[in-house]
Scaffold this motif. Sequence first.
Motif, PDB file in Angstrom:
ATOM      1  N   GLU A  35      25.791  -9.877  14.327  1.00 58.19           N
ATOM      2  CA  GLU A  35      27.170  -9.681  14.749  1.00 58.19           C
ATOM      3  C   GLU A  35      27.240  -8.693  15.911  1.00 58.19           C
ATOM      4  O   GLU A  35      26.276  -7.960  16.187  1.00 58.19           O
ATOM      5  N   MET A  36      28.359  -8.688  16.590  1.00 54.50           N
ATOM      6  CA  MET A  36      28.595  -7.735  17.668  1.00 54.50           C
ATOM      7  C   MET A  36      28.418  -6.328  17.101  1.00 54.50           C
ATOM      8  O   MET A  36      28.956  -6.012  16.043  1.00 54.50           O
ATOM      9  N   GLY A  37      27.611  -5.518  17.785  1.00 55.26           N
ATOM     10  CA  GLY A  37      27.382  -4.155  17.340  1.00 55.26           C
ATOM     11  C   GLY A  37      26.267  -3.993  16.319  1.00 55.26           C
ATOM     12  O   GLY A  37      26.026  -2.887  15.836  1.00 55.26           O
ATOM     13  N   ALA A  38      25.572  -5.077  15.993  1.00 53.59           N
ATOM     14  CA  ALA A  38      24.485  -4.994  15.003  1.00 53.59           C
ATOM     15  C   ALA A  38      23.275  -4.255  15.553  1.00 53.59           C
ATOM     16  O   ALA A  38      22.463  -3.745  14.788  1.00 53.59           O
ATOM     17  N   GLY A  39      23.139  -4.222  16.888  1.00 54.01           N
ATOM     18  CA  GLY A  39      22.030  -3.487  17.480  1.00 54.01           C
ATOM     19  C   GLY A  39      20.975  -4.355  18.148  1.00 54.01           C
ATOM     20  O   GLY A  39      19.830  -3.944  18.297  1.00 54.01           O
ATOM     21  N   LYS A  40      21.360  -5.536  18.575  1.00 55.25           N
ATOM     22  CA  LYS A  40      20.400  -6.448  19.224  1.00 55.25           C
ATOM     23  C   LYS A  40      19.800  -5.823  20.480  1.00 55.25           C
ATOM     24  O   LYS A  40      18.572  -5.782  20.641  1.00 55.25           O
ATOM     25  N   THR A  41      20.643  -5.320  21.366  1.00 52.10           N
ATOM     26  CA  THR A  41      20.141  -4.709  22.599  1.00 52.10           C
ATOM     27  C   THR A  41      19.361  -3.431  22.283  1.00 52.10           C
ATOM     28  O   THR A  41      18.308  -3.177  22.884  1.00 52.10           O
ATOM     29  N   THR A  42      19.828  -2.652  21.343  1.00 50.67           N
ATOM     30  CA  THR A  42      19.121  -1.429  20.955  1.00 50.67           C
ATOM     31  C   THR A  42      17.728  -1.781  20.431  1.00 50.67           C
ATOM     32  O   THR A  42      16.748  -1.107  20.762  1.00 50.67           O
ATOM     33  N   PHE A  43      17.638  -2.851  19.639  1.00 48.77           N
ATOM     34  CA  PHE A  43      16.324  -3.251  19.135  1.00 48.77           C
ATOM     35  C   PHE A  43      15.441  -3.745  20.287  1.00 48.77           C
ATOM     36  O   PHE A  43      14.244  -3.432  20.336  1.00 48.77           O
ATOM     37  N   ILE A  44      16.008  -4.490  21.217  1.00 49.62           N
ATOM     38  CA  ILE A  44      15.226  -4.958  22.370  1.00 49.62           C
ATOM     39  C   ILE A  44      14.693  -3.777  23.171  1.00 49.62           C
ATOM     40  O   ILE A  44      13.555  -3.800  23.638  1.00 49.62           O
ATOM     41  N   LYS A  45      15.490  -2.727  23.319  1.00 50.86           N
ATOM     42  CA  LYS A  45      15.012  -1.518  24.005  1.00 50.86           C
ATOM     43  C   LYS A  45      13.781  -0.966  23.303  1.00 50.86           C
ATOM     44  O   LYS A  45      12.785  -0.613  23.945  1.00 50.86           O
ATOM     45  N   ALA A  46      13.825  -0.895  21.972  1.00 50.32           N
ATOM     46  CA  ALA A  46      12.694  -0.362  21.203  1.00 50.32           C
ATOM     47  C   ALA A  46      11.479  -1.279  21.326  1.00 50.32           C
ATOM     48  O   ALA A  46      10.346  -0.805  21.483  1.00 50.32           O
ATOM     49  N   LEU A  47      11.690  -2.582  21.283  1.00 50.62           N
ATOM     50  CA  LEU A  47      10.579  -3.532  21.407  1.00 50.62           C
ATOM     51  C   LEU A  47       9.955  -3.446  22.797  1.00 50.62           C
ATOM     52  O   LEU A  47       8.732  -3.431  22.933  1.00 50.62           O
ATOM     53  N   CYS A  48      10.788  -3.384  23.829  1.00 47.82           N
ATOM     54  CA  CYS A  48      10.258  -3.270  25.192  1.00 47.82           C
ATOM     55  C   CYS A  48       9.472  -1.977  25.365  1.00 47.82           C
ATOM     56  O   CYS A  48       8.411  -1.965  26.003  1.00 47.82           O
ATOM     57  N   HIS A  49       9.959  -0.890  24.783  1.00 48.87           N
ATOM     58  CA  HIS A  49       9.216   0.372  24.837  1.00 48.87           C
ATOM     59  C   HIS A  49       7.854   0.200  24.165  1.00 48.87           C
ATOM     60  O   HIS A  49       6.832   0.641  24.692  1.00 48.87           O
ATOM     61  N   GLN A  50       7.843  -0.477  23.020  1.00 52.49           N
ATOM     62  CA  GLN A  50       6.599  -0.732  22.286  1.00 52.49           C
ATOM     63  C   GLN A  50       5.630  -1.558  23.138  1.00 52.49           C
ATOM     64  O   GLN A  50       4.416  -1.390  23.058  1.00 52.49           O
ATOM     65  N   LEU A  51       6.172  -2.451  23.969  1.00 51.88           N
ATOM     66  CA  LEU A  51       5.350  -3.316  24.823  1.00 51.88           C
ATOM     67  C   LEU A  51       4.947  -2.640  26.133  1.00 51.88           C
ATOM     68  O   LEU A  51       4.292  -3.258  26.969  1.00 51.88           O
ATOM     69  N   GLY A  52       5.367  -1.391  26.317  1.00 54.44           N
ATOM     70  CA  GLY A  52       4.948  -0.630  27.487  1.00 54.44           C
ATOM     71  C   GLY A  52       5.835  -0.765  28.702  1.00 54.44           C
ATOM     72  O   GLY A  52       5.424  -0.447  29.814  1.00 54.44           O
ATOM     73  N   VAL A  53       7.074  -1.219  28.508  1.00 52.82           N
ATOM     74  CA  VAL A  53       8.007  -1.331  29.640  1.00 52.82           C
ATOM     75  C   VAL A  53       8.443   0.075  30.046  1.00 52.82           C
ATOM     76  O   VAL A  53       9.029   0.797  29.230  1.00 52.82           O
ATOM     77  N   ASP A  55      10.620   0.777  32.493  1.00 50.32           N
ATOM     78  CA  ASP A  55      11.963   0.752  33.074  1.00 50.32           C
ATOM     79  C   ASP A  55      13.042   0.984  32.027  1.00 50.32           C
ATOM     80  O   ASP A  55      12.824   0.825  30.830  1.00 50.32           O
ATOM     81  N   TYR A  56      14.226   1.291  32.516  1.00 46.17           N
ATOM     82  CA  TYR A  56      15.402   1.386  31.657  1.00 46.17           C
ATOM     83  C   TYR A  56      15.782  -0.027  31.233  1.00 46.17           C
ATOM     84  O   TYR A  56      15.929  -0.922  32.068  1.00 46.17           O
ATOM     85  N   GLU A  67      14.876  -8.746  34.157  1.00 50.66           N
ATOM     86  CA  GLU A  67      13.421  -8.855  34.110  1.00 50.66           C
ATOM     87  C   GLU A  67      12.810  -7.468  34.056  1.00 50.66           C
ATOM     88  O   GLU A  67      13.196  -6.583  34.805  1.00 50.66           O
ATOM     89  N   TYR A  68      11.859  -7.307  33.133  1.00 54.83           N
ATOM     90  CA  TYR A  68      11.113  -6.069  33.005  1.00 54.83           C
ATOM     91  C   TYR A  68       9.628  -6.424  33.131  1.00 54.83           C
ATOM     92  O   TYR A  68       9.247  -7.581  33.120  1.00 54.83           O
ATOM     93  N   ARG A  69       8.790  -5.410  33.211  1.00 58.84           N
ATOM     94  CA  ARG A  69       7.331  -5.608  33.233  1.00 58.84           C
ATOM     95  C   ARG A  69       6.715  -4.810  32.096  1.00 58.84           C
ATOM     96  O   ARG A  69       7.054  -3.635  31.913  1.00 58.84           O
ATOM     97  N   ASP A  70       5.805  -5.459  31.365  1.00 58.53           N
ATOM     98  CA  ASP A  70       5.144  -4.766  30.263  1.00 58.53           C
ATOM     99  C   ASP A  70       3.975  -3.933  30.776  1.00 58.53           C
ATOM    100  O   ASP A  70       3.760  -3.830  31.987  1.00 58.53           O
ATOM    101  N   ALA A  71       3.202  -3.352  29.871  1.00 58.24           N
ATOM    102  CA  ALA A  71       2.102  -2.462  30.248  1.00 58.24           C
ATOM    103  C   ALA A  71       1.023  -3.181  31.055  1.00 58.24           C
ATOM    104  O   ALA A  71       0.293  -2.551  31.811  1.00 58.24           O
ATOM    105  N   GLN A  72       0.924  -4.515  30.921  1.00 56.83           N
ATOM    106  CA  GLN A  72      -0.048  -5.305  31.695  1.00 56.83           C
ATOM    107  C   GLN A  72       0.591  -5.929  32.943  1.00 56.83           C
ATOM    108  O   GLN A  72       0.028  -6.837  33.539  1.00 56.83           O
ATOM    109  N   ASN A  73       1.791  -5.471  33.288  1.00 55.55           N
ATOM    110  CA  ASN A  73       2.541  -5.948  34.446  1.00 55.55           C
ATOM    111  C   ASN A  73       2.973  -7.410  34.323  1.00 55.55           C
ATOM    112  O   ASN A  73       3.214  -8.084  35.314  1.00 55.55           O
ATOM    113  N   ARG A  74       3.074  -7.908  33.087  1.00 55.49           N
ATOM    114  CA  ARG A  74       3.584  -9.273  32.858  1.00 55.49           C
ATOM    115  C   ARG A  74       5.097  -9.209  32.704  1.00 55.49           C
ATOM    116  O   ARG A  74       5.626  -8.251  32.129  1.00 55.49           O
TER     117      ARG A  74
END
Length: 142
Positions: A35-53, A55-56, A67-74
């Motif tokens: 649902e709206m406000g469940a935290g989808k974007t917040t979770f994506i931020k945490a996952l991207c951080h885990q993947l080495g992104v 960027d903000y 588009e973001y780049r992970d720790a391997q520049n993918r």
Amino acid sequence: MHLTIPIASLDDLPQAAAQVQAALGEHKIILLEGEMGAGKTTFIKALCHQLGVPDYVSSPTFALVNEYRDAQNRPIYHFDFYRLDDPQEAINIGAQEYFDSGYLCLIEWPSRVGALLPANRLLLTLTVTGPSSRELRITNEQ
């Protein structure tokens, strides 16, 4: 595969993101429902951080895709289809090419483009269980 991860607070997001990263396997299409406000974007931020992104990470609500780049520049593609009026808008931005790219695609509000989605994907469902707690369910969709 069905896996449920309790998230008691924001402090638990890094651990939950690590569990999702481990569950990704060969999946490149990750759907996020909730649902709206469940935290989808917040979770994506945490996952991207885990993947080495480095960027903000922010919601692409108006741009539809970031588009973001992970720790391997993918590339990692982050979609938010909440404001989509018609699936044709997703086609117009080349969504199917992104989905077929072989790179990770994180898709918020995927039901708005359901017919465009490839078959092999992971569904992450975020359910609000309290003021700051959530439950994350991972389901393998074929």
